[in-house]
Design a protein around this motif. Sequence first.
Motif, mmCIF file in Angstrom:
data_model
loop_
_atom_site.group_PDB
_atom_site.id
_atom_site.type_symbol
_atom_site.label_atom_id
_atom_site.label_comp_id
_atom_site.label_asym_id
_atom_site.label_seq_id
_atom_site.Cartn_x
_atom_site.Cartn_y
_atom_site.Cartn_z
ATOM 1 N N ASP A 1 0.819 -1.212 0.000
ATOM 2 C CA ASP A 1 0.000 0.000 0.000
ATOM 3 C C ASP A 1 0.856 1.266 0.000
ATOM 4 O O ASP A 1 0.557 2.236 -0.695
ATOM 5 N N THR B 1 -2.659 -6.664 4.115
ATOM 6 C CA THR B 1 -3.977 -6.914 4.695
ATOM 7 C C THR B 1 -4.547 -8.226 4.160
ATOM 8 O O THR B 1 -5.089 -9.037 4.922
ATOM 9 N N ASP C 1 -1.254 -3.767 9.352
ATOM 10 C CA ASP C 1 -2.122 -4.235 8.260
ATOM 11 C C ASP C 1 -2.322 -5.746 8.334
ATOM 12 O O ASP C 1 -3.430 -6.244 8.141
#
Length: 104
Positions: free
Chosen positions: A41, A56, A89
């Motif tokens: 990310d 995640t 995450d």
Amino acid sequence: ERYCEEGNAILSTLPAENVGEALVACRDKGTPVLAFNAGHDLAESAGVQFWGQDETKAGYEAGLGLAVVETTEKFCCVNHAPDVDVLKDRCGGVEKAVTEKGKP
């Protein structure tokens, strides 16, 4: 900045935002930069090429695997480095999966 010199390339994990800032500074000076393994990310938001996994999603998949173990009643994702974004995450993904499966 001493690594942002002509002839160098930088390969790095991207565990936290401050690392991304350094990579972007080097990239902007013309140094080839690649993030790998951790920080999908952050790499995406910084516009840095990334090879690896979405943290995640990886945590979520691990959580799904753990949630099917019938003898397990509770889960605890230990984050040994609370300031490292990718670990937050991963634990968030585990929490989401086990919660969806009805486990605390």
